[in-house]
Design a protein around this motif. Structure first.
Motif, PDB file in Angstrom:
ATOM      1  N   PRO A 139       0.829  -1.209   0.000  1.00  0.00           N
ATOM      2  CA  PRO A 139       0.000   0.000   0.000  1.00  0.00           C
ATOM      3  C   PRO A 139       0.867   1.265   0.000  1.00  0.00           C
ATOM      4  CG  PRO A 139      -0.064  -1.107   2.139  1.00  0.00           C
ATOM      5  CD  PRO A 139       0.715  -1.987   1.215  1.00  0.00           C
ATOM      6  N   ALA A 140       0.379   2.299  -0.595  1.00  0.00           N
ATOM      7  CA  ALA A 140       1.027   3.621  -0.678  1.00  0.00           C
ATOM      8  C   ALA A 140       2.290   3.569  -1.546  1.00  0.00           C
ATOM      9  CB  ALA A 140       1.305   4.214   0.691  1.00  0.00           C
ATOM     10  N   MET A 141       3.383   3.051  -1.023  1.00  0.00           N
ATOM     11  CA  MET A 141       4.638   2.956  -1.778  1.00  0.00           C
ATOM     12  C   MET A 141       4.948   1.479  -2.001  1.00  0.00           C
ATOM     13  SD  MET A 141       6.805   5.849   0.216  1.00  0.00           S
ATOM     14  CE  MET A 141       5.989   5.640   1.803  1.00  0.00           C
ATOM     15  N   ASP A 142       5.473   1.146  -3.167  1.00  0.00           N
ATOM     16  CA  ASP A 142       5.715  -0.265  -3.477  1.00  0.00           C
ATOM     17  C   ASP A 142       7.111  -0.721  -3.058  1.00  0.00           C
ATOM     18  OD1 ASP A 142       7.420   0.754  -5.462  1.00  0.00           O
ATOM     19  OD2 ASP A 142       5.983   0.393  -7.072  1.00  0.00           O
ATOM     20  N   GLY A 143       7.378  -1.987  -3.296  1.00  0.00           N
ATOM     21  CA  GLY A 143       8.672  -2.563  -2.948  1.00  0.00           C
ATOM     22  C   GLY A 143       9.827  -1.961  -3.735  1.00  0.00           C
ATOM     23  N   PHE A 144       9.549  -1.408  -4.905  1.00  0.00           N
ATOM     24  CA  PHE A 144      10.596  -0.750  -5.693  1.00  0.00           C
ATOM     25  C   PHE A 144      11.103   0.502  -4.976  1.00  0.00           C
ATOM     26  CE2 PHE A 144       8.003  -2.800  -9.153  1.00  0.00           C
ATOM     27  CZ  PHE A 144       8.873  -3.858  -9.346  1.00  0.00           C
ATOM     28  N   TYR A 145      10.195   1.210  -4.323  1.00  0.00           N
ATOM     29  CA  TYR A 145      10.582   2.380  -3.532  1.00  0.00           C
ATOM     30  C   TYR A 145      11.532   1.949  -2.418  1.00  0.00           C
ATOM     31  CZ  TYR A 145      10.217   6.006   0.045  1.00  0.00           C
ATOM     32  OH  TYR A 145      10.511   6.936   1.008  1.00  0.00           O
ATOM     33  N   LEU A 146      11.184   0.877  -1.725  1.00  0.00           N
ATOM     34  CA  LEU A 146      12.013   0.392  -0.622  1.00  0.00           C
ATOM     35  C   LEU A 146      13.411   0.009  -1.102  1.00  0.00           C
ATOM     36  CD1 LEU A 146      11.298  -1.684   2.390  1.00  0.00           C
ATOM     37  CD2 LEU A 146      12.895  -2.656   0.756  1.00  0.00           C
ATOM     38  N   ILE A 147      13.500  -0.740  -2.185  1.00  0.00           N
ATOM     39  CA  ILE A 147      14.820  -1.195  -2.632  1.00  0.00           C
ATOM     40  C   ILE A 147      15.676  -0.021  -3.088  1.00  0.00           C
ATOM     41  CG2 ILE A 147      14.277  -1.781  -5.043  1.00  0.00           C
ATOM     42  CD1 ILE A 147      16.485  -3.847  -2.667  1.00  0.00           C
ATOM     43  N   GLN A 148      15.080   0.977  -3.709  1.00  0.00           N
ATOM     44  CA  GLN A 148      15.839   2.163  -4.113  1.00  0.00           C
ATOM     45  C   GLN A 148      16.400   2.889  -2.898  1.00  0.00           C
ATOM     46  OE1 GLN A 148      12.902   4.256  -6.411  1.00  0.00           O
ATOM     47  NE2 GLN A 148      13.243   3.000  -8.226  1.00  0.00           N
ATOM     48  N   ARG A 149      15.603   3.028  -1.868  1.00  0.00           N
ATOM     49  CA  ARG A 149      16.065   3.687  -0.636  1.00  0.00           C
ATOM     50  C   ARG A 149      17.179   2.883   0.024  1.00  0.00           C
ATOM     51  NH1 ARG A 149      12.961   7.178   2.388  1.00  0.00           N
ATOM     52  NH2 ARG A 149      14.904   7.318   3.538  1.00  0.00           N
ATOM     53  N   LEU A 150      17.024   1.557   0.072  1.00  0.00           N
ATOM     54  CA  LEU A 150      18.047   0.697   0.664  1.00  0.00           C
ATOM     55  C   LEU A 150      19.356   0.814  -0.102  1.00  0.00           C
ATOM     56  CD1 LEU A 150      19.108  -1.586   2.506  1.00  0.00           C
ATOM     57  CD2 LEU A 150      18.092  -3.205   0.878  1.00  0.00           C
ATOM     58  N   ARG A 151      19.306   0.692  -1.417  1.00  0.00           N
ATOM     59  CA  ARG A 151      20.528   0.758  -2.219  1.00  0.00           C
ATOM     60  C   ARG A 151      21.199   2.128  -2.117  1.00  0.00           C
ATOM     61  NH1 ARG A 151      20.994  -4.309  -1.656  1.00  0.00           N
ATOM     62  NH2 ARG A 151      19.936  -5.628  -3.162  1.00  0.00           N
ATOM     63  N   ASP A 152      20.421   3.202  -2.101  1.00  0.00           N
ATOM     64  CA  ASP A 152      20.994   4.545  -1.914  1.00  0.00           C
ATOM     65  C   ASP A 152      21.726   4.650  -0.577  1.00  0.00           C
ATOM     66  OD1 ASP A 152      19.975   5.384  -4.353  1.00  0.00           O
ATOM     67  OD2 ASP A 152      18.292   6.496  -3.478  1.00  0.00           O
ATOM     68  N   ASP A 153      21.105   4.121   0.475  1.00  0.00           N
ATOM     69  CA  ASP A 153      21.716   4.178   1.809  1.00  0.00           C
ATOM     70  C   ASP A 153      22.997   3.345   1.865  1.00  0.00           C
ATOM     71  OD1 ASP A 153      21.430   4.992   4.717  1.00  0.00           O
ATOM     72  OD2 ASP A 153      21.515   2.805   4.910  1.00  0.00           O
ATOM     73  N   GLU A 154      23.005   2.188   1.228  1.00  0.00           N
ATOM     74  CA  GLU A 154      24.206   1.342   1.218  1.00  0.00           C
ATOM     75  C   GLU A 154      25.358   2.050   0.507  1.00  0.00           C
ATOM     76  OE1 GLU A 154      21.985  -3.020   1.240  1.00  0.00           O
ATOM     77  OE2 GLU A 154      22.434  -2.038  -0.665  1.00  0.00           O
ATOM     78  N   ILE A 155      25.066   2.714  -0.588  1.00  0.00           N
ATOM     79  CA  ILE A 155      26.106   3.446  -1.324  1.00  0.00           C
ATOM     80  C   ILE A 155      26.628   4.602  -0.480  1.00  0.00           C
ATOM     81  CG2 ILE A 155      26.516   4.958  -3.314  1.00  0.00           C
ATOM     82  CD1 ILE A 155      24.502   3.069  -4.841  1.00  0.00           C
ATOM     83  N   ASN A 184      26.681   4.987   2.681  1.00  0.00           N
ATOM     84  CA  ASN A 184      27.395   4.543   3.881  1.00  0.00           C
ATOM     85  C   ASN A 184      28.454   3.487   3.595  1.00  0.00           C
ATOM     86  OD1 ASN A 184      26.076   6.094   6.082  1.00  0.00           O
ATOM     87  ND2 ASN A 184      24.254   5.171   5.163  1.00  0.00           N
ATOM     88  N   ASP A 185      28.736   3.236   2.324  1.00  0.00           N
ATOM     89  CA  ASP A 185      29.773   2.298   1.905  1.00  0.00           C
ATOM     90  C   ASP A 185      29.606   0.938   2.600  1.00  0.00           C
ATOM     91  OD1 ASP A 185      31.962   1.548   0.369  1.00  0.00           O
ATOM     92  OD2 ASP A 185      33.390   2.092   1.940  1.00  0.00           O
ATOM     93  N   ARG A 186      28.362   0.425   2.558  1.00  0.00           N
ATOM     94  CA  ARG A 186      28.047  -0.870   3.164  1.00  0.00           C
ATOM     95  C   ARG A 186      27.868  -1.929   2.099  1.00  0.00           C
ATOM     96  NH1 ARG A 186      24.226   1.601   6.250  1.00  0.00           N
ATOM     97  NH2 ARG A 186      22.580   0.555   5.126  1.00  0.00           N
ATOM     98  N   LEU A 187      28.201  -3.143   2.451  1.00  0.00           N
ATOM     99  CA  LEU A 187      27.971  -4.293   1.589  1.00  0.00           C
ATOM    100  C   LEU A 187      26.474  -4.391   1.298  1.00  0.00           C
ATOM    101  CD1 LEU A 187      29.761  -6.560   0.466  1.00  0.00           C
ATOM    102  CD2 LEU A 187      29.194  -7.887   2.505  1.00  0.00           C
ATOM    103  N   PRO A 188      26.070  -4.579   0.046  1.00  0.00           N
ATOM    104  CA  PRO A 188      24.638  -4.655  -0.272  1.00  0.00           C
ATOM    105  C   PRO A 188      23.962  -5.858   0.388  1.00  0.00           C
ATOM    106  CG  PRO A 188      25.935  -4.332  -2.260  1.00  0.00           C
ATOM    107  CD  PRO A 188      26.901  -4.626  -1.156  1.00  0.00           C
ATOM    108  N   ALA A 189      22.790  -5.606   0.932  1.00  0.00           N
ATOM    109  CA  ALA A 189      21.975  -6.687   1.486  1.00  0.00           C
ATOM    110  C   ALA A 189      21.474  -7.561   0.349  1.00  0.00           C
ATOM    111  CB  ALA A 189      20.783  -6.110   2.253  1.00  0.00           C
ATOM    112  N   VAL A 190      21.310  -8.834   0.621  1.00  0.00           N
ATOM    113  CA  VAL A 190      20.669  -9.731  -0.331  1.00  0.00           C
ATOM    114  C   VAL A 190      19.192  -9.352  -0.341  1.00  0.00           C
ATOM    115  CG1 VAL A 190      20.004 -12.123  -0.766  1.00  0.00           C
ATOM    116  CG2 VAL A 190      22.325 -11.578   0.042  1.00  0.00           C
ATOM    117  N   ALA A 191      18.635  -9.109  -1.525  1.00  0.00           N
ATOM    118  CA  ALA A 191      17.243  -8.667  -1.616  1.00  0.00           C
ATOM    119  C   ALA A 191      16.442  -9.610  -2.498  1.00  0.00           C
ATOM    120  CB  ALA A 191      17.181  -7.246  -2.153  1.00  0.00           C
ATOM    121  N   VAL A 192      15.339 -10.100  -1.934  1.00  0.00           N
ATOM    122  CA  VAL A 192      14.447 -11.014  -2.635  1.00  0.00           C
ATOM    123  C   VAL A 192      13.096 -10.336  -2.799  1.00  0.00           C
ATOM    124  CG1 VAL A 192      13.336 -13.288  -2.627  1.00  0.00           C
ATOM    125  CG2 VAL A 192      15.602 -12.997  -1.567  1.00  0.00           C
TER     126      VAL A 192
END
Length: 136
Positions: free
Chosen positions: A64-80, A82-90
């Motif tokens: 609802p409201a925002m989809d899973g694509f929004y979440l993954i974009q935010r996660l990947r931006d934050d990882e970049i 903060n120079d963190r290893l990317p989480a495995v995303a399913v």
């Protein structure tokens, strides 16, 4: 499963708007040793992934409201940032359309699974992918 805790010491964020699906995914992953943080929508999921920097994310696409694509974009931006290893995303979805799989991979998910997720397949996928991430 097989008695081994294949997800031991792993933090997994589960984002699923259907309560019974969210609870069953959480119970499955916890039974394999994972520390699970569950969220009912993308906004809660974003808060969870930014707060916990998880090893893996299992996320429904249609939320609802925002989809899973929004979440993954935010996660990947934050990882970049903060120079963190990317989480495995399913990405998990009820859509059988190949377009969803291709878009999911293009948006930043490494794996795609149609609902209902097969428990053994999901646990094996997470164990193998996070294990490879730790080694590589």
């Amino acid at each position: 499963m097989n008695g081994l805790m294949r997800l031991d010491q792993m933090t997994v964020v589960v984002v699923e708007d259907d309560r019974s699906s969210r609870e069953s995914l959480s119970m499955l992953l916890e039974s394999e040793g994972a520390r699970v943080v569950a969220a009912a929508d993308a906004e809660e999921g974003v808060d969870a992934v930014l707060r916990t920097a998880p090893d893996a994310v299992v996320c429904d696409i249609d939320l609802p409201a925002m989809d899973g694509f929004y979440l993954i974009q935010r996660l990947r931006d934050d990882e970049i940032r903060n120079d963190r290893l990317p989480a495995v995303a399913v990405a998990i979805t009820g859509h059988a359309d190949e377009t969803y799989r291709l878009r999911s991979i293009g948006e930043g998910f490494q794996h795609f699974m149609r609902k209902p997720a097969e428990p053994e397949r999901l646990v094996t996928l997470l164990a193998d992918a996070v294990g490879a991430r730790a080694v590589g």
